[in-house]
Design a protein around this motif. Structure first.
Motif, short mmCIF file in Angstrom:
data_model
loop_
_atom_site.label_atom_id
_atom_site.label_comp_id
_atom_site.label_asym_id
_atom_site.label_seq_id
_atom_site.Cartn_x
_atom_site.Cartn_y
_atom_site.Cartn_z
N ALA A 188 0.83 -1.22 0.00
CA ALA A 188 0.00 0.00 0.00
C ALA A 188 0.86 1.26 0.00
O ALA A 188 0.33 2.37 -0.13
N GLU A 348 -3.88 5.42 8.40
CA GLU A 348 -3.78 6.88 8.22
C GLU A 348 -4.22 7.62 9.47
O GLU A 348 -3.63 8.64 9.84
N MET B 48 0.25 10.25 -1.02
CA MET B 48 1.71 10.08 -1.01
C MET B 48 2.30 10.12 -2.42
O MET B 48 3.52 10.13 -2.56
N PRO B 54 -6.84 5.98 -3.47
CA PRO B 54 -7.04 5.77 -2.02
C PRO B 54 -7.68 4.42 -1.68
O PRO B 54 -7.61 3.98 -0.55
N ARG B 56 -6.54 1.73 -2.70
CA ARG B 56 -5.46 0.74 -2.73
C ARG B 56 -4.21 1.27 -2.02
O ARG B 56 -3.41 0.52 -1.48
N ASP B 57 -4.05 2.60 -2.07
CA ASP B 57 -2.80 3.19 -1.60
C ASP B 57 -2.98 3.93 -0.29
O ASP B 57 -4.00 4.61 -0.08
N LEU B 58 -1.98 3.86 0.53
CA LEU B 58 -1.96 4.59 1.80
C LEU B 58 -1.74 6.09 1.52
O LEU B 58 -0.98 6.46 0.62
N SER B 59 -2.41 6.94 2.30
CA SER B 59 -2.23 8.39 2.19
C SER B 59 -1.70 8.92 3.52
O SER B 59 -1.81 8.25 4.54
N TYR B 60 -1.15 10.13 3.51
CA TYR B 60 -0.80 10.77 4.78
C TYR B 60 -2.06 11.13 5.55
O TYR B 60 -2.15 10.94 6.75
N ILE B 61 -3.02 11.70 4.82
CA ILE B 61 -4.30 12.08 5.40
C ILE B 61 -5.39 11.68 4.42
O ILE B 61 -5.27 11.94 3.21
N TYR B 62 -6.42 11.02 4.93
CA TYR B 62 -7.60 10.75 4.10
C TYR B 62 -8.80 10.89 5.03
O TYR B 62 -9.33 9.93 5.55
N ARG B 67 -13.90 12.40 10.25
CA ARG B 67 -12.51 12.46 10.73
C ARG B 67 -11.98 13.89 10.74
O ARG B 67 -11.14 14.23 11.56
N GLY B 154 6.88 12.18 -1.66
CA GLY B 154 7.67 10.95 -1.65
C GLY B 154 8.40 10.72 -0.34
O GLY B 154 8.88 9.61 -0.08
#
Lengths: 421, 164
Positions: A188, A348, B48, B54, B56-62, B67, B154
Protein backbone atom coordinates in the motif's frame (compact mmCIF):
# COMPACT_ATOMS: atom_id res chain seq x y z
CA UNK A 1 36.07 0.30 13.79
CA UNK A 2 34.91 2.80 16.34
CA UNK A 3 35.70 1.98 19.92
CA UNK A 4 34.11 3.68 22.87
CA UNK A 5 36.30 4.89 25.68
CA UNK A 6 34.02 2.97 27.93
CA UNK A 7 32.16 -0.31 27.58
CA UNK A 8 28.49 -0.05 26.63
CA UNK A 9 27.76 -2.08 29.75
CA UNK A 10 28.94 0.88 31.82
CA UNK A 11 26.21 3.00 30.19
CA UNK A 12 23.47 0.57 31.15
CA UNK A 13 22.46 -0.36 34.67
CA UNK A 14 19.58 -2.63 35.65
CA UNK A 15 17.19 0.27 36.27
CA UNK A 16 18.72 3.14 34.28
CA UNK A 17 20.70 4.12 31.19
CA UNK A 18 23.16 6.94 30.61
CA UNK A 19 21.73 9.88 28.63
CA UNK A 20 24.63 9.78 26.17
CA UNK A 21 23.33 6.57 24.61
CA UNK A 22 20.95 8.76 22.60
CA UNK A 23 23.32 11.58 21.72
CA UNK A 24 26.92 10.40 21.50
CA UNK A 25 28.11 10.16 17.85
CA UNK A 26 30.57 7.43 18.85
CA UNK A 27 27.79 5.34 20.29
CA UNK A 28 25.87 5.86 17.05
CA UNK A 29 28.81 4.73 14.91
CA UNK A 30 29.31 1.67 17.06
CA UNK A 31 25.62 0.81 16.74
CA UNK A 32 25.82 1.01 12.95
CA UNK A 33 28.74 -1.41 13.06
CA UNK A 34 27.64 -3.90 15.69
CA UNK A 35 23.86 -3.80 15.33
CA UNK A 36 23.19 -2.70 11.74
CA UNK A 37 26.17 -4.34 10.00
CA UNK A 38 26.91 -7.41 12.04
CA UNK A 39 23.41 -8.23 13.25
CA UNK A 40 20.19 -9.25 11.52
CA UNK A 41 18.14 -6.35 10.16
CA UNK A 42 14.68 -6.44 8.58
CA UNK A 43 14.97 -5.32 4.94
CA UNK A 44 11.71 -6.06 3.13
CA UNK A 45 8.67 -8.30 2.92
CA UNK A 46 8.42 -10.93 0.18
CA UNK A 47 5.03 -9.54 -0.91
CA UNK A 48 6.80 -6.35 -2.02
CA UNK A 49 8.59 -8.29 -4.77
CA UNK A 50 6.00 -10.89 -5.81
CA UNK A 51 7.08 -11.45 -9.44
CA UNK A 52 10.47 -12.20 -11.04
CA UNK A 53 12.15 -8.88 -11.81
CA UNK A 54 10.36 -7.00 -9.02
CA UNK A 55 12.63 -4.97 -6.79
CA UNK A 56 12.60 -2.43 -3.97
CA UNK A 57 15.52 -0.35 -2.73
CA UNK A 58 16.29 -0.03 0.98
CA UNK A 59 19.11 0.76 3.35
CA UNK A 60 20.77 -1.45 5.91
CA UNK A 61 22.23 1.10 8.29
CA UNK A 62 23.83 3.51 5.83
CA UNK A 63 24.28 0.98 3.06
CA UNK A 64 21.94 1.12 0.07
CA UNK A 65 20.70 -2.29 -1.09
CA UNK A 66 18.46 -3.65 -3.83
CA UNK A 67 16.02 -6.36 -2.78
CA UNK A 68 15.06 -8.15 -6.00
CA UNK A 69 13.36 -11.32 -7.11
CA UNK A 70 15.41 -13.11 -9.75
CA UNK A 71 14.29 -15.30 -12.65
CA UNK A 72 14.89 -18.23 -10.31
CA UNK A 73 12.15 -16.92 -7.99
CA UNK A 74 14.66 -16.28 -5.19
CA UNK A 75 14.87 -13.00 -3.30
CA UNK A 76 18.31 -11.36 -3.51
CA UNK A 77 19.72 -8.63 -1.27
CA UNK A 78 22.45 -6.85 -3.23
CA UNK A 79 24.64 -3.83 -2.58
CA UNK A 80 23.19 -0.95 -4.60
CA UNK A 81 26.58 0.07 -5.94
CA UNK A 82 28.01 -0.48 -9.37
CA UNK A 83 30.95 -2.87 -9.07
CA UNK A 84 32.93 -0.68 -11.48
CA UNK A 85 33.20 2.81 -9.99
CA UNK A 86 30.64 2.75 -7.19
CA UNK A 87 27.69 4.62 -8.72
CA UNK A 88 24.41 3.99 -6.95
CA UNK A 89 22.98 1.67 -9.54
CA UNK A 90 19.24 1.62 -8.95
CA UNK A 91 17.62 4.95 -8.13
CA UNK A 92 13.94 4.03 -8.05
CA UNK A 93 12.15 2.95 -4.88
CA UNK A 94 10.51 0.02 -6.62
CA UNK A 95 10.02 -1.41 -10.06
CA UNK A 96 10.50 -4.40 -12.29
CA UNK A 97 13.62 -5.02 -14.34
CA UNK A 98 15.63 -8.03 -15.42
CA UNK A 99 18.83 -5.97 -15.43
CA UNK A 100 20.33 -2.83 -13.93
CA UNK A 101 22.49 -0.77 -16.27
CA UNK A 102 24.82 1.78 -14.76
CA UNK A 103 24.36 5.13 -16.53
CA UNK A 104 27.96 6.14 -15.82
CA UNK A 105 29.88 3.66 -18.08
CA UNK A 106 27.20 1.20 -19.09
CA UNK A 107 28.14 -1.82 -16.99
CA UNK A 108 25.04 -4.02 -16.77
CA UNK A 109 24.03 -6.48 -14.05
CA UNK A 110 21.31 -9.09 -13.86
CA UNK A 111 18.83 -8.71 -11.02
CA UNK A 112 20.55 -11.59 -9.24
CA UNK A 113 23.72 -9.47 -9.23
CA UNK A 114 25.71 -11.14 -12.04
CA UNK A 115 27.71 -8.80 -14.30
CA UNK A 116 26.42 -9.46 -17.83
CA UNK A 117 27.85 -6.68 -19.97
CA UNK A 118 30.90 -4.43 -19.99
CA UNK A 119 30.79 -2.07 -22.99
CA UNK A 120 33.87 -1.55 -25.14
CA UNK A 121 35.47 -4.67 -23.78
CA UNK A 122 38.40 -4.31 -26.19
CA UNK A 123 39.96 -1.92 -23.74
CA UNK A 124 40.36 -4.64 -21.11
CA UNK A 125 42.93 -7.39 -21.00
CA UNK A 126 41.88 -11.02 -21.51
CA UNK A 127 43.04 -11.66 -17.98
CA UNK A 128 40.65 -9.02 -16.63
CA UNK A 129 37.72 -10.22 -18.75
CA UNK A 130 38.25 -13.78 -17.55
CA UNK A 131 37.54 -12.56 -14.03
CA UNK A 132 34.32 -10.76 -14.94
CA UNK A 133 32.25 -13.25 -12.97
CA UNK A 134 33.85 -11.91 -9.80
CA UNK A 135 32.59 -8.40 -10.52
CA UNK A 136 28.91 -8.88 -9.76
CA UNK A 137 26.90 -6.83 -7.30
CA UNK A 138 27.94 -7.70 -3.79
CA UNK A 139 25.27 -9.84 -2.11
CA UNK A 140 24.49 -9.38 1.57
CA UNK A 141 26.79 -11.91 3.25
CA UNK A 142 23.79 -13.43 5.02
CA UNK A 143 20.12 -13.37 4.14
CA UNK A 144 17.20 -15.35 5.49
CA UNK A 145 13.48 -14.96 5.96
CA UNK A 146 10.79 -15.99 8.37
CA UNK A 147 7.30 -16.44 6.90
CA UNK A 148 7.70 -13.65 4.36
CA UNK A 149 9.77 -11.21 6.44
CA UNK A 150 13.21 -10.88 4.83
CA UNK A 151 16.22 -10.08 7.00
CA UNK A 152 19.87 -9.60 6.11
CA UNK A 153 23.21 -9.20 7.83
CA UNK A 154 26.27 -7.54 6.34
CA UNK A 155 28.60 -9.83 8.30
CA UNK A 156 29.42 -13.36 7.08
CA UNK A 157 29.42 -14.92 10.55
CA UNK A 158 27.07 -14.84 13.47
CA UNK A 159 24.02 -16.51 14.93
CA UNK A 160 21.27 -17.73 12.61
CA UNK A 161 18.15 -15.66 11.97
CA UNK A 162 16.10 -18.19 13.96
CA UNK A 163 18.43 -17.82 16.93
CA UNK A 164 18.21 -14.04 16.65
CA UNK A 165 14.41 -14.01 16.42
CA UNK A 166 14.02 -16.47 19.29
CA UNK A 167 10.60 -16.03 20.88
CA UNK A 168 9.73 -13.16 18.49
CA UNK A 169 8.71 -15.70 15.82
CA UNK A 170 5.57 -16.16 17.93
CA UNK A 171 4.61 -12.54 17.24
CA UNK A 172 4.92 -13.02 13.47
CA UNK A 173 2.86 -16.21 13.81
CA UNK A 174 0.24 -14.29 15.78
CA UNK A 175 -0.07 -11.73 12.98
CA UNK A 176 -0.26 -14.38 10.27
CA UNK A 177 -2.96 -16.26 12.19
CA UNK A 178 -5.22 -13.39 11.08
CA UNK A 179 -4.64 -14.18 7.40
CA UNK A 180 -6.68 -17.02 5.86
CA UNK A 181 -3.71 -18.26 3.85
CA UNK A 182 -0.94 -17.02 6.14
CA UNK A 183 0.13 -14.34 3.68
CA UNK A 184 0.25 -10.54 3.86
CA UNK A 185 0.39 -7.81 1.22
CA UNK A 186 2.69 -4.91 2.10
CA UNK A 187 2.25 -2.87 -1.09
CA UNK A 188 0.00 0.00 0.00
CA UNK A 189 3.07 2.26 0.19
CA UNK A 190 5.29 3.22 3.11
CA UNK A 191 4.76 6.49 4.95
CA UNK A 192 8.21 7.86 5.63
CA UNK A 193 8.12 9.94 8.77
CA UNK A 194 11.19 11.97 9.64
CA UNK A 195 11.67 11.85 13.41
CA UNK A 196 14.05 14.24 15.12
CA UNK A 197 15.04 11.76 17.76
CA UNK A 198 17.37 8.84 18.22
CA UNK A 199 16.21 5.56 16.63
CA UNK A 200 16.11 3.82 20.02
CA UNK A 201 13.65 6.40 21.33
CA UNK A 202 11.32 5.47 18.50
CA UNK A 203 11.53 1.74 19.13
CA UNK A 204 11.39 2.05 22.93
CA UNK A 205 8.30 4.19 22.64
CA UNK A 206 6.60 1.60 20.44
CA UNK A 207 6.47 -0.79 23.39
CA UNK A 208 5.96 1.79 26.13
CA UNK A 209 2.76 1.03 28.00
CA UNK A 210 3.22 4.00 30.32
CA UNK A 211 3.00 7.02 28.00
CA UNK A 212 -0.40 6.64 26.33
CA UNK A 213 -2.45 8.36 29.04
CA UNK A 214 -0.25 11.42 28.76
CA UNK A 215 1.19 11.58 25.25
CA UNK A 216 -2.11 10.54 23.67
CA UNK A 217 -4.47 12.22 26.09
CA UNK A 218 -5.90 14.37 23.29
CA UNK A 219 -7.10 11.33 21.35
CA UNK A 220 -8.98 9.77 24.24
CA UNK A 221 -10.37 13.12 25.29
CA UNK A 222 -11.53 14.36 21.91
CA UNK A 223 -12.04 11.42 19.65
CA UNK A 224 -12.76 8.11 21.27
CA UNK A 225 -12.09 5.95 24.25
CA UNK A 226 -9.03 3.75 23.98
CA UNK A 227 -9.75 0.21 22.80
CA UNK A 228 -9.18 -0.90 26.37
CA UNK A 229 -8.31 1.35 29.26
CA UNK A 230 -4.78 2.69 29.48
CA UNK A 231 -5.03 2.85 33.25
CA UNK A 232 -2.80 -0.09 34.18
CA UNK A 233 -4.77 -1.14 37.25
CA UNK A 234 -7.96 -1.48 35.20
CA UNK A 235 -6.73 -3.93 32.59
CA UNK A 236 -4.95 -7.24 32.26
CA UNK A 237 -2.42 -6.05 29.73
CA UNK A 238 1.12 -7.33 30.18
CA UNK A 239 4.49 -6.09 29.01
CA UNK A 240 7.20 -8.55 28.15
CA UNK A 241 10.90 -8.69 27.41
CA UNK A 242 11.12 -11.59 24.98
CA UNK A 243 14.93 -11.74 25.08
CA UNK A 244 17.45 -10.74 22.37
CA UNK A 245 16.17 -7.15 22.57
CA UNK A 246 12.66 -8.10 21.39
CA UNK A 247 9.75 -6.92 23.52
CA UNK A 248 6.01 -6.37 23.48
CA UNK A 249 2.85 -5.05 24.99
CA UNK A 250 0.56 -8.07 25.19
CA UNK A 251 -3.18 -7.38 25.08
CA UNK A 252 -3.98 -11.11 24.94
CA UNK A 253 -4.93 -11.56 28.62
CA UNK A 254 -7.34 -8.62 28.52
CA UNK A 255 -8.85 -9.59 25.16
CA UNK A 256 -9.23 -13.20 26.31
CA UNK A 257 -10.90 -12.06 29.52
CA UNK A 258 -13.37 -9.95 27.50
CA UNK A 259 -13.76 -12.82 24.99
CA UNK A 260 -14.92 -10.25 22.44
CA UNK A 261 -13.93 -10.33 18.79
CA UNK A 262 -12.18 -7.42 17.02
CA UNK A 263 -11.67 -5.23 20.09
CA UNK A 264 -8.35 -4.44 18.37
CA UNK A 265 -10.11 -3.48 15.10
CA UNK A 266 -12.52 -0.78 16.22
CA UNK A 267 -14.85 -3.52 17.51
CA UNK A 268 -16.00 -4.09 13.91
CA UNK A 269 -18.90 -6.53 13.87
CA UNK A 270 -18.55 -9.78 11.89
CA UNK A 271 -21.45 -8.68 9.68
CA UNK A 272 -19.22 -5.95 8.20
CA UNK A 273 -16.55 -8.46 7.24
CA UNK A 274 -18.48 -11.43 5.78
CA UNK A 275 -15.97 -12.55 3.13
CA UNK A 276 -13.08 -12.35 5.55
CA UNK A 277 -14.92 -14.28 8.25
CA UNK A 278 -15.89 -16.94 5.74
CA UNK A 279 -12.35 -17.28 4.38
CA UNK A 280 -10.92 -17.50 7.91
CA UNK A 281 -13.41 -20.15 9.01
CA UNK A 282 -12.75 -22.17 5.88
CA UNK A 283 -9.02 -22.01 6.45
CA UNK A 284 -8.80 -22.36 10.23
CA UNK A 285 -12.17 -23.71 11.43
CA UNK A 286 -14.71 -21.91 13.61
CA UNK A 287 -12.94 -22.31 16.93
CA UNK A 288 -9.48 -21.12 15.86
CA UNK A 289 -11.05 -18.27 13.91
CA UNK A 290 -12.92 -17.06 16.96
CA UNK A 291 -9.72 -17.31 18.97
CA UNK A 292 -7.74 -15.35 16.37
CA UNK A 293 -10.41 -12.64 16.25
CA UNK A 294 -10.34 -12.35 20.04
CA UNK A 295 -6.57 -12.50 20.51
CA UNK A 296 -5.83 -10.08 17.68
CA UNK A 297 -2.47 -9.01 16.28
CA UNK A 298 0.86 -8.57 18.07
CA UNK A 299 2.23 -5.30 19.45
CA UNK A 300 5.81 -6.41 19.28
CA UNK A 301 9.18 -4.78 18.62
CA UNK A 302 11.67 -7.07 16.90
CA UNK A 303 15.19 -5.80 17.54
CA UNK A 304 16.58 -3.70 16.09
CA UNK A 305 14.28 -2.19 13.47
CA UNK A 306 10.98 -4.04 12.92
CA UNK A 307 7.78 -3.19 14.78
CA UNK A 308 4.68 -5.33 14.38
CA UNK A 309 2.30 -2.49 15.19
CA UNK A 310 -0.86 -4.57 15.43
CA UNK A 311 -2.28 -4.39 11.87
CA UNK A 312 0.52 -2.08 10.73
CA UNK A 313 4.17 -2.75 10.04
CA UNK A 314 6.82 -0.19 10.93
CA UNK A 315 10.54 -0.27 10.45
CA UNK A 316 13.09 2.35 11.43
CA UNK A 317 16.21 3.62 9.73
CA UNK A 318 18.77 5.50 11.85
CA UNK A 319 20.11 8.60 10.09
CA UNK A 320 22.11 10.34 12.81
CA UNK A 321 22.15 10.32 16.63
CA UNK A 322 19.13 12.63 16.63
CA UNK A 323 17.42 11.66 13.38
CA UNK A 324 15.45 8.61 12.34
CA UNK A 325 13.06 7.70 9.55
CA UNK A 326 10.09 5.52 10.48
CA UNK A 327 8.45 3.63 7.60
CA UNK A 328 4.86 2.49 8.12
CA UNK A 329 2.37 0.54 6.04
CA UNK A 330 -0.74 -1.51 6.84
CA UNK A 331 -0.43 -5.31 6.91
CA UNK A 332 -3.03 -5.91 4.22
CA UNK A 333 -4.50 -9.38 3.77
CA UNK A 334 -4.44 -10.53 0.12
CA UNK A 335 -7.86 -10.35 -1.49
CA UNK A 336 -9.72 -9.23 1.65
CA UNK A 337 -10.89 -5.81 0.44
CA UNK A 338 -13.41 -5.23 3.23
CA UNK A 339 -10.60 -5.65 5.79
CA UNK A 340 -8.04 -3.78 3.75
CA UNK A 341 -10.03 -0.60 3.15
CA UNK A 342 -10.54 -0.34 6.92
CA UNK A 343 -6.89 -1.06 7.55
CA UNK A 344 -5.80 1.72 5.18
CA UNK A 345 -8.03 4.27 6.89
CA UNK A 346 -7.02 3.07 10.38
CA UNK A 347 -3.34 3.31 9.48
CA UNK A 348 -3.78 6.88 8.22
CA UNK A 349 -5.75 7.77 11.33
CA UNK A 350 -3.19 6.54 13.83
CA UNK A 351 0.20 6.42 12.17
CA UNK A 352 2.67 8.57 10.28
CA UNK A 353 3.43 12.30 10.26
CA UNK A 354 -0.23 13.41 10.45
CA UNK A 355 -1.52 10.45 12.50
CA UNK A 356 -3.61 11.09 15.59
CA UNK A 357 -1.08 9.06 17.62
CA UNK A 358 2.34 9.04 15.98
CA UNK A 359 2.55 12.78 15.24
CA UNK A 360 2.56 13.32 19.00
CA UNK A 361 5.04 10.53 19.62
CA UNK A 362 7.28 12.29 17.09
CA UNK A 363 6.93 15.60 18.90
CA UNK A 364 7.62 14.08 22.30
CA UNK A 365 10.63 12.24 20.85
CA UNK A 366 12.03 15.49 19.42
CA UNK A 367 11.62 17.22 22.79
CA UNK A 368 13.27 14.25 24.49
CA UNK A 369 16.26 14.67 22.22
CA UNK A 370 16.35 18.41 23.01
CA UNK A 371 16.07 17.71 26.73
CA UNK A 372 19.05 15.40 26.63
CA UNK A 373 21.24 18.32 25.55
CA UNK A 374 21.25 18.92 29.31
CA UNK A 375 23.91 16.54 30.56
CA UNK A 376 22.66 16.50 34.17
CA UNK A 377 21.32 14.33 35.64
CA UNK A 378 23.44 11.78 33.83
CA UNK A 379 20.97 8.90 33.99
CA UNK A 380 17.55 8.15 32.57
CA UNK A 381 15.32 6.17 34.91
CA UNK A 382 13.75 2.91 33.80
CA UNK A 383 12.94 1.53 37.25
CA UNK A 384 9.19 1.18 36.91
CA UNK A 385 8.13 -2.36 37.79
CA UNK A 386 11.70 -3.56 38.28
CA UNK A 387 10.85 -5.36 41.51
CA UNK A 388 7.69 -7.02 40.15
CA UNK A 389 9.10 -8.53 36.95
CA UNK A 390 8.48 -12.26 36.71
CA UNK A 391 10.43 -14.78 34.67
CA UNK A 392 8.68 -17.58 32.85
CA UNK A 393 9.01 -19.55 29.61
CA UNK A 394 7.70 -16.54 27.62
CA UNK A 395 10.43 -14.20 28.85
CA UNK A 396 10.42 -11.52 31.55
CA UNK A 397 6.82 -10.46 32.12
CA UNK A 398 5.18 -7.73 34.12
CA UNK A 399 1.44 -7.71 34.70
CA UNK A 400 1.44 -3.93 35.02
CA UNK A 401 1.46 -2.61 31.45
CA UNK A 402 3.14 0.61 32.53
CA UNK A 403 6.27 -1.25 33.69
CA UNK A 404 9.47 -0.41 31.88
CA UNK A 405 10.21 -4.09 31.39
CA UNK A 406 10.48 -3.88 27.55
CA UNK A 407 12.95 -1.00 27.81
CA UNK A 408 15.11 -2.79 30.38
CA UNK A 409 15.20 -5.84 28.10
CA UNK A 410 16.13 -3.74 25.10
CA UNK A 411 19.00 -2.00 26.89
CA UNK A 412 20.39 -5.17 28.42
CA UNK A 413 20.60 -6.70 24.96
CA UNK A 414 21.92 -3.48 23.39
CA UNK A 415 24.84 -3.37 25.81
CA UNK A 416 25.75 -7.01 25.20
CA UNK A 417 25.72 -6.50 21.42
CA UNK A 418 27.80 -3.32 21.55
CA UNK A 419 30.32 -4.96 23.85
CA UNK A 420 30.51 -7.96 21.51
CA UNK A 421 29.51 -10.33 24.28
CA UNK B 1 -17.29 23.62 -17.90
CA UNK B 2 -14.66 26.29 -18.46
CA UNK B 3 -11.30 25.65 -20.10
CA UNK B 4 -8.13 26.28 -18.10
CA UNK B 5 -6.97 28.83 -20.68
CA UNK B 6 -9.87 31.15 -20.16
CA UNK B 7 -10.20 30.43 -16.45
CA UNK B 8 -6.93 31.87 -15.18
CA UNK B 9 -8.17 35.39 -15.50
CA UNK B 10 -11.69 34.56 -14.44
CA UNK B 11 -11.53 33.43 -10.82
CA UNK B 12 -14.64 34.74 -9.20
CA UNK B 13 -13.67 37.18 -6.40
CA UNK B 14 -15.99 35.29 -4.05
CA UNK B 15 -14.09 32.08 -4.75
CA UNK B 16 -10.70 33.74 -4.39
CA UNK B 17 -11.73 35.26 -1.11
CA UNK B 18 -13.00 31.86 0.11
CA UNK B 19 -9.60 30.30 -0.71
CA UNK B 20 -7.71 33.07 1.07
CA UNK B 21 -9.93 32.77 4.13
CA UNK B 22 -9.42 29.01 4.23
CA UNK B 23 -5.66 29.56 4.04
CA UNK B 24 -5.69 32.22 6.75
CA UNK B 25 -7.80 30.19 9.19
CA UNK B 26 -5.44 27.22 8.74
CA UNK B 27 -2.37 29.47 9.21
CA UNK B 28 -3.77 31.00 12.36
CA UNK B 29 -4.84 27.69 13.96
CA UNK B 30 -8.47 28.83 14.06
CA UNK B 31 -9.55 25.23 13.93
CA UNK B 32 -13.30 25.46 14.54
CA UNK B 33 -13.76 28.33 12.11
CA UNK B 34 -11.81 26.31 9.54
CA UNK B 35 -14.05 23.31 10.16
CA UNK B 36 -17.14 25.44 9.52
CA UNK B 37 -16.01 25.93 5.90
CA UNK B 38 -16.65 22.24 5.21
CA UNK B 39 -19.84 20.76 3.86
CA UNK B 40 -21.23 17.50 5.27
CA UNK B 41 -19.64 15.28 2.62
CA UNK B 42 -16.19 16.89 2.70
CA UNK B 43 -12.99 15.00 1.98
CA UNK B 44 -9.52 16.25 3.03
CA UNK B 45 -6.86 14.22 1.26
CA UNK B 46 -3.05 14.35 1.30
CA UNK B 47 -1.83 11.52 -0.93
CA UNK B 48 1.71 10.08 -1.01
CA UNK B 49 1.94 10.30 -4.83
CA UNK B 50 0.17 12.25 -7.59
CA UNK B 51 -1.46 9.15 -9.11
CA UNK B 52 -2.46 7.49 -5.83
CA UNK B 53 -5.70 5.52 -5.58
CA UNK B 54 -7.04 5.77 -2.02
CA UNK B 55 -8.84 2.43 -2.42
CA UNK B 56 -5.46 0.74 -2.73
CA UNK B 57 -2.80 3.19 -1.60
CA UNK B 58 -1.96 4.59 1.80
CA UNK B 59 -2.23 8.39 2.19
CA UNK B 60 -0.80 10.77 4.78
CA UNK B 61 -4.30 12.08 5.40
CA UNK B 62 -7.60 10.75 4.10
CA UNK B 63 -10.21 12.43 6.28
CA UNK B 64 -13.89 12.08 5.61
CA UNK B 65 -16.12 14.69 7.27
CA UNK B 66 -16.28 12.70 10.50
CA UNK B 67 -12.51 12.46 10.73
CA UNK B 68 -12.10 16.15 9.90
CA UNK B 69 -14.28 16.78 12.94
CA UNK B 70 -12.11 14.46 15.04
CA UNK B 71 -8.91 16.11 13.81
CA UNK B 72 -10.21 19.52 14.78
CA UNK B 73 -11.49 18.23 18.13
CA UNK B 74 -8.05 16.79 18.88
CA UNK B 75 -6.34 20.07 17.97
CA UNK B 76 -8.84 21.93 20.15
CA UNK B 77 -7.96 19.93 23.28
CA UNK B 78 -4.75 21.88 23.66
CA UNK B 79 -3.05 18.54 24.33
CA UNK B 80 -2.20 17.76 20.72
CA UNK B 81 1.48 18.04 21.63
CA UNK B 82 2.66 18.23 18.03
CA UNK B 83 0.66 21.48 17.72
CA UNK B 84 1.00 22.76 21.27
CA UNK B 85 1.71 25.56 20.88
CA UNK B 86 0.52 25.78 17.27
CA UNK B 87 3.23 26.23 14.64
CA UNK B 88 3.59 29.78 13.38
CA UNK B 89 2.59 29.65 9.74
CA UNK B 90 1.99 31.75 6.67
CA UNK B 91 1.18 30.40 3.24
CA UNK B 92 1.02 31.94 -0.20
CA UNK B 93 -1.62 30.72 -2.61
CA UNK B 94 -0.87 31.51 -6.24
CA UNK B 95 -1.27 30.41 -9.89
CA UNK B 96 -4.98 30.03 -9.18
CA UNK B 97 -6.97 28.46 -12.01
CA UNK B 98 -10.57 27.35 -12.27
CA UNK B 99 -10.30 23.77 -13.52
CA UNK B 100 -13.98 22.90 -13.70
CA UNK B 101 -17.21 24.70 -13.10
CA UNK B 102 -20.86 23.73 -13.19
CA UNK B 103 -23.96 25.10 -11.50
CA UNK B 104 -23.16 23.33 -8.22
CA UNK B 105 -19.40 23.10 -7.89
CA UNK B 106 -16.24 24.97 -8.77
CA UNK B 107 -12.93 23.13 -8.83
CA UNK B 108 -9.90 25.35 -8.36
CA UNK B 109 -6.25 24.41 -8.66
CA UNK B 110 -3.45 26.48 -7.17
CA UNK B 111 0.13 26.27 -6.03
CA UNK B 112 1.15 27.05 -2.50
CA UNK B 113 4.24 27.75 -0.43
CA UNK B 114 3.85 27.40 3.31
CA UNK B 115 6.41 28.57 5.87
CA UNK B 116 6.12 26.74 9.18
CA UNK B 117 8.13 27.89 12.18
CA UNK B 118 8.42 25.48 15.06
CA UNK B 119 11.90 25.16 16.62
CA UNK B 120 13.12 25.91 13.07
CA UNK B 121 11.75 27.05 9.74
CA UNK B 122 10.28 24.35 7.52
CA UNK B 123 9.12 25.10 4.01
CA UNK B 124 6.26 23.12 2.52
CA UNK B 125 5.10 23.47 -1.06
CA UNK B 126 2.73 21.82 -3.45
CA UNK B 127 -0.42 21.93 -5.45
CA UNK B 128 -3.83 22.09 -3.89
CA UNK B 129 -7.16 21.29 -5.51
CA UNK B 130 -10.21 22.81 -3.85
CA UNK B 131 -13.73 21.67 -4.71
CA UNK B 132 -16.18 24.31 -3.60
CA UNK B 133 -19.95 23.97 -3.58
CA UNK B 134 -21.56 27.17 -4.79
CA UNK B 135 -25.10 26.06 -5.63
CA UNK B 136 -26.84 27.57 -2.62
CA UNK B 137 -26.18 31.32 -2.47
CA UNK B 138 -27.95 31.52 0.90
CA UNK B 139 -25.30 29.31 2.55
CA UNK B 140 -22.40 30.75 0.64
CA UNK B 141 -19.48 28.70 -0.69
CA UNK B 142 -18.81 25.39 1.11
CA UNK B 143 -15.71 23.22 0.90
CA UNK B 144 -16.38 19.66 -0.34
CA UNK B 145 -12.88 18.61 -1.25
CA UNK B 146 -9.31 19.65 -0.54
CA UNK B 147 -6.51 17.58 -2.03
CA UNK B 148 -2.94 18.55 -1.28
CA UNK B 149 -0.16 17.19 -3.47
CA UNK B 150 3.02 17.93 -1.56
CA UNK B 151 6.17 18.45 -3.61
CA UNK B 152 7.92 16.17 -1.08
CA UNK B 153 5.09 13.65 -0.91
CA UNK B 154 7.67 10.95 -1.65
CA UNK B 155 9.10 11.63 1.79
CA UNK B 156 10.54 11.48 4.26
CA UNK B 157 8.30 14.18 5.69
CA UNK B 158 8.49 15.68 9.16
CA UNK B 159 5.47 15.73 11.46
CA UNK B 160 2.54 17.61 9.87
CA UNK B 161 -0.07 17.84 12.58
CA UNK B 162 -1.18 21.33 11.55
CA UNK B 163 -3.90 21.96 8.96
CA UNK B 164 -2.20 21.78 5.59
Amino acid sequence: MTELDTRARDLVRPDRVHGSVYTDPEVFELELERIYRQGWVFVAHESEVPEPGDYVTRRIGREPVIVSRGKDGEVHVLANRCAHRGNRLCNAERGNSTTFRCPYHGWTFKNDGALVAVPMRGGYSDEFLAKRSELGLSPAPRQDSYRGFVFASLAPDGISLREHLGRATGAIDRLLALSPDGRLDLRAGWMKHHHFSNWKMVIENNVDGYHALFTHQSVYEAVREAKVSHVPSKVEVYVRDLGNGHSEIDYLPEYSRLDEEFVWFGRAPRAKLPRYVEAMEQAHGKEDTHKAFVVGPPHTMIFPNLFLAEMNIMFVEPLAPGETIAYTTPALIPGMDEMNSRMLRRCEGAMGPAGFLIADDGEIGARNQMGLAATRPEWIMLARGATTDQHDETGTVNHDKSSETPQRGLWHHWASVLDGE
Amino acid sequence: MTSIETAAVGVDPAIASFLYREARLADEARYSEWEELWDDDGLYWVPMSPDADPARDLSYIYDNRRRIKSRVAQLNTGARHSQTPPSKMRRLLTNIEVLERDAETVTVGSNFVLYEYRYQMTTWAGRVIHRIRVGDPARGPRLVGKTVHLVNAGGPVPTLAFLL
